[in-house]
Structure formats: C-alpha cells, structure tokens
Write an enzyme that holds these catalytic residues in place. Sequence first.
Site, PDB file in Angstrom:
ATOM      1  N   SER A  33       0.865  -1.186   0.000  1.00 25.20           N
ATOM      2  CA  SER A  33       0.000   0.000   0.000  1.00 25.20           C
ATOM      3  C   SER A  33       0.897   1.229   0.000  1.00 25.20           C
ATOM      4  O   SER A  33       2.077   1.138   0.376  1.00 25.20           O
ATOM      5  CB  SER A  33      -0.850  -0.009   1.277  1.00 25.20           C
ATOM      6  OG  SER A  33      -1.492   1.249   1.473  1.00 25.20           O
ATOM      7  N   TYR A  81      -2.345  -1.295  10.335  1.00 26.10           N
ATOM      8  CA  TYR A  81      -2.258  -1.389   8.870  1.00 26.10           C
ATOM      9  C   TYR A  81      -0.936  -0.821   8.366  1.00 26.10           C
ATOM     10  O   TYR A  81      -0.234  -1.448   7.562  1.00 26.10           O
ATOM     11  CB  TYR A  81      -3.441  -0.635   8.264  1.00 26.10           C
ATOM     12  CG  TYR A  81      -3.626  -0.832   6.780  1.00 26.10           C
ATOM     13  CD1 TYR A  81      -4.347  -1.915   6.283  1.00 26.10           C
ATOM     14  CD2 TYR A  81      -3.105   0.076   5.869  1.00 26.10           C
ATOM     15  CE1 TYR A  81      -4.534  -2.086   4.918  1.00 26.10           C
ATOM     16  CE2 TYR A  81      -3.282  -0.086   4.505  1.00 26.10           C
ATOM     17  CZ  TYR A  81      -4.006  -1.164   4.033  1.00 26.10           C
ATOM     18  OH  TYR A  81      -4.182  -1.330   2.675  1.00 26.10           O
TER      19      TYR A  81
HETATM   20  P1  NAD Z   1     -11.376  -6.449  -0.327  1.00 25.27           P
HETATM   21  O1  NAD Z   1     -12.004  -6.374   1.012  1.00 25.27           O
HETATM   22  O2  NAD Z   1     -12.218  -6.285  -1.548  1.00 25.27           O
HETATM   23  O3  NAD Z   1     -10.584  -7.817  -0.475  1.00 25.27           O
HETATM   24  C1  NAD Z   1      -9.900  -8.391   0.607  1.00 25.27           C
HETATM   25  C2  NAD Z   1      -9.816  -9.886   0.364  1.00 25.27           C
HETATM   26  O4  NAD Z   1      -9.129 -10.492   1.455  1.00 25.27           O
HETATM   27  C3  NAD Z   1     -11.205 -10.548   0.289  1.00 25.27           C
HETATM   28  O5  NAD Z   1     -11.185 -11.566  -0.691  1.00 25.27           O
HETATM   29  C4  NAD Z   1     -11.352 -11.162   1.679  1.00 25.27           C
HETATM   30  O6  NAD Z   1     -12.234 -12.269   1.723  1.00 25.27           O
HETATM   31  C5  NAD Z   1      -9.905 -11.586   1.923  1.00 25.27           C
HETATM   32  N1  NAD Z   1      -9.628 -11.886   3.314  1.00 25.27           N
HETATM   33  C6  NAD Z   1      -9.848 -11.089   4.401  1.00 25.27           C
HETATM   34  N2  NAD Z   1      -9.478 -11.748   5.521  1.00 25.27           N
HETATM   35  C7  NAD Z   1      -9.019 -12.963   5.131  1.00 25.27           C
HETATM   36  C8  NAD Z   1      -8.501 -14.095   5.819  1.00 25.27           C
HETATM   37  N3  NAD Z   1      -8.395 -14.132   7.164  1.00 25.27           N
HETATM   38  N4  NAD Z   1      -8.143 -15.181   5.101  1.00 25.27           N
HETATM   39  C9  NAD Z   1      -8.278 -15.182   3.747  1.00 25.27           C
HETATM   40  N5  NAD Z   1      -8.753 -14.143   3.042  1.00 25.27           N
HETATM   41  C10 NAD Z   1      -9.113 -13.043   3.725  1.00 25.27           C
HETATM   42  O7  NAD Z   1     -10.196  -5.365  -0.316  1.00 25.27           O
HETATM   43  P2  NAD Z   1      -9.174  -4.809  -1.415  1.00 25.27           P
HETATM   44  O8  NAD Z   1      -9.261  -3.354  -1.385  1.00 25.27           O
HETATM   45  O9  NAD Z   1      -9.318  -5.526  -2.703  1.00 25.27           O
HETATM   46  O10 NAD Z   1      -7.789  -5.183  -0.715  1.00 25.27           O
HETATM   47  C11 NAD Z   1      -6.880  -6.111  -1.252  1.00 25.27           C
HETATM   48  C12 NAD Z   1      -5.482  -5.748  -0.790  1.00 25.27           C
HETATM   49  O11 NAD Z   1      -5.113  -4.487  -1.345  1.00 25.27           O
HETATM   50  C13 NAD Z   1      -5.351  -5.628   0.718  1.00 25.27           C
HETATM   51  O12 NAD Z   1      -4.103  -6.179   1.126  1.00 25.27           O
HETATM   52  C14 NAD Z   1      -5.349  -4.119   0.931  1.00 25.27           C
HETATM   53  O13 NAD Z   1      -4.670  -3.756   2.105  1.00 25.27           O
HETATM   54  C15 NAD Z   1      -4.612  -3.660  -0.307  1.00 25.27           C
HETATM   55  N6  NAD Z   1      -4.845  -2.251  -0.647  1.00 25.27           N
HETATM   56  C16 NAD Z   1      -6.105  -1.791  -0.912  1.00 25.27           C
HETATM   57  C17 NAD Z   1      -6.272  -0.458  -1.224  1.00 25.27           C
HETATM   58  C18 NAD Z   1      -7.617   0.108  -1.540  1.00 25.27           C
HETATM   59  O14 NAD Z   1      -7.733   1.325  -1.616  1.00 25.27           O
HETATM   60  N7  NAD Z   1      -8.632  -0.691  -1.765  1.00 25.27           N
HETATM   61  C19 NAD Z   1      -5.171   0.403  -1.253  1.00 25.27           C
HETATM   62  C20 NAD Z   1      -3.913  -0.094  -0.981  1.00 25.27           C
HETATM   63  C21 NAD Z   1      -3.762  -1.438  -0.683  1.00 25.27           C
END
Ligand code: NAD
Length: 264
Positions: free
Chosen positions: A146, A159
């Site tokens: 991130s 985080y």
């Molecule tokens: P999201 O909530 O859509 O997806 C998260 C995924 O992780 C889901 O499939 C969920 O079921 C899974 N998950 C959660 N806990 C779990 C566990 N204990 N075991 C297995 N799977 C688990 O969120 P996203 O935004 O797509 O995030 C994906 C990644 O991208 C994350 O690591 C997040 O920190 C990172 N990220 C997101 C953003 C953003 O703005 N959305 C920005 C920077 C980084």
Amino acid sequence: MDRFLEGRTALVTGSTSGIGLGIAELYAKAGAKVMLNGFGKPEDIAAARASVGKLMGVAEAPYSAADLSKPDQTRQMVKDCEAQLGACDILVNNAGIQFVAPIDEFPDDKFDAIIAINFTSNFHAIKAALPGMKARGWGRIINIASAHGLVASPFKVAYVSAKHAVVGMTKTVAVEVAKTQITCNAICPGFVRTPLAEKQVHDLAVQHKVTDQVALEELLLVHQPSKRWVEVDDVAQMALYLTGPGSGSVNGSALSIDGGWVAG
Ligand code: NAD
C-alpha cells in the site's frame, strides 16, 4: 490478449473480491491457471470461481477457503495449489483487512488480526511456495502492500505497521533469490475503488456528517493529488507486468500506483 502466462499457475490470496479478483481474472485472461482464496457469501465465491473459471476454460476455478490468520491453513493452501494445479509459479499475497482507531484506543485483537492477515500470512505463504519455485527454476512473488507501506496516516497503526513490514520482507526475499529466475516485488496502491475503500469513505462521511462524495475528495483522497480512485484494473495490469517478459530484473521494488500520493 497475449496469453504469455499459458503453462503458468498462480495463487492469488483474497481473490473473492476487489483487487485480488481483478488480478485473478487478468492472469486467467493471459492464460494462467489460477487458484482463488478468500471469504465471502457462498454465492459471491461461486460467482468469482465461475468468472475466473470461464476465462480458464473450466466450469469453476480452484478455490481454497484457507483463513490466512492461521499459519497451518496458509501453508496448506500453497500445498493445495501445488497439488491441484501442479505448481505455484506465481504467488500474489493480496488478502487484507483494515481497522481505524487512535493507538491508545486500538483494540488488541484487531491489531493482532491485521498483523496476522496483512503481514504474517505473507511470510508463511512465501516460505511454503519458494521451494517449489526454486525446484522449477522460475517464480514470481507479488505482495500487495500500500502507499501505507511507504508513508503513514493517523489512526491506522496496525495497517501502516503491517504494510511497512511487507515492504521490508519483500526486499529481504528479493535479495535472497536475486541470483535465481525468481523475483519478489511489492505493489503500493493509493486508494483503489473496492468495497474495503468505499466502506472507509462511508465511515468518514458518517463521522464528519458530510456526503460520501465530499468525504472521498476532501477527507479520504486528501493526500492523493489526482483526487481520483486508482482502479482495480490499473493494479491488476501492474501485477501482470511483473509476471511478463522484461520483468526479470525488477526485484525488491515497492512500485507505487497512487495518483502521486507518495511523491507529494
Ligand atoms: P477487499 O475487502 O475487496 O478484499 C480483501 C480480500 O481479502 C477478500 O477476498 C477477503 O475475503 C480476503 N480476506 C480477508 N481476511 C481474510 C482471511 N483471514 N483469510 C483469507 N482471506 C481473507 O479489499 P481490497 O481493497 O481488494 O484489498 C486487497 C489488498 O489491497 C489488501 O491487502 C489491501 O490492504 C490492499 N490495498 C487496498 C487499497 C484500496 O484502496 N482498496 C489500497 C492499498 C492497498
């Protein structure tokens, strides 16, 4: 689309929604066999398996229900991928959760869960997948960190700590595998339009008694100079690049895709 991943296999954690699902779909379009993982409603998981499966030419993509807060389940997920797809050539550590509170009010169990899922699971998955990559002589490890892996924001102690640690682990793995055909990189997105981020916008709007749009532009994207969401497909394209021709010397990098956030 160029199917340069034909013959490769990929395990994408947290791929039942958001960024992970976008990466899984793009890898399947490029010819890879992909195993999904993550939580969700049974119908949403079935829909994700069907959509990625269709791109792979099968009824449903393989899926692991592993809870990545549990090291034994994380290791088993990698073994299942190797057993069902024949290998784990590409590992994308993407699963993640978020919780926001000042450090003196931050619940211990939330802190532990974020560290376990967002950081420690990467260690267990990489440790489990590397021997197979080394034996086959090729591998790609992509950790979805991130902008918060590079800079901090208030109220996100778990985080920000987890994502900085992911960047540190990425560099360590990279130098350990540097003489092989394996690479390990981190992708550092700014705010991406996904359920996780849209929930943060709504929570901010409620907290500050403003509309979701005002919360988006003036509160959430305060450090993102583009004032636009990064889109899931942008991140997926970067994850695809890291598996493709010409990517072999990109190793140990923390690649920003954040509308100018950490440049500011
Ligand atoms: P999201 O909530 O859509 O997806 C998260 C995924 O992780 C889901 O499939 C969920 O079921 C899974 N998950 C959660 N806990 C779990 C566990 N204990 N075991 C297995 N799977 C688990 O969120 P996203 O935004 O797509 O995030 C994906 C990644 O991208 C994350 O690591 C997040 O920190 C990172 N990220 C997101 C953003 C953003 O703005 N959305 C920005 C920077 C980084």
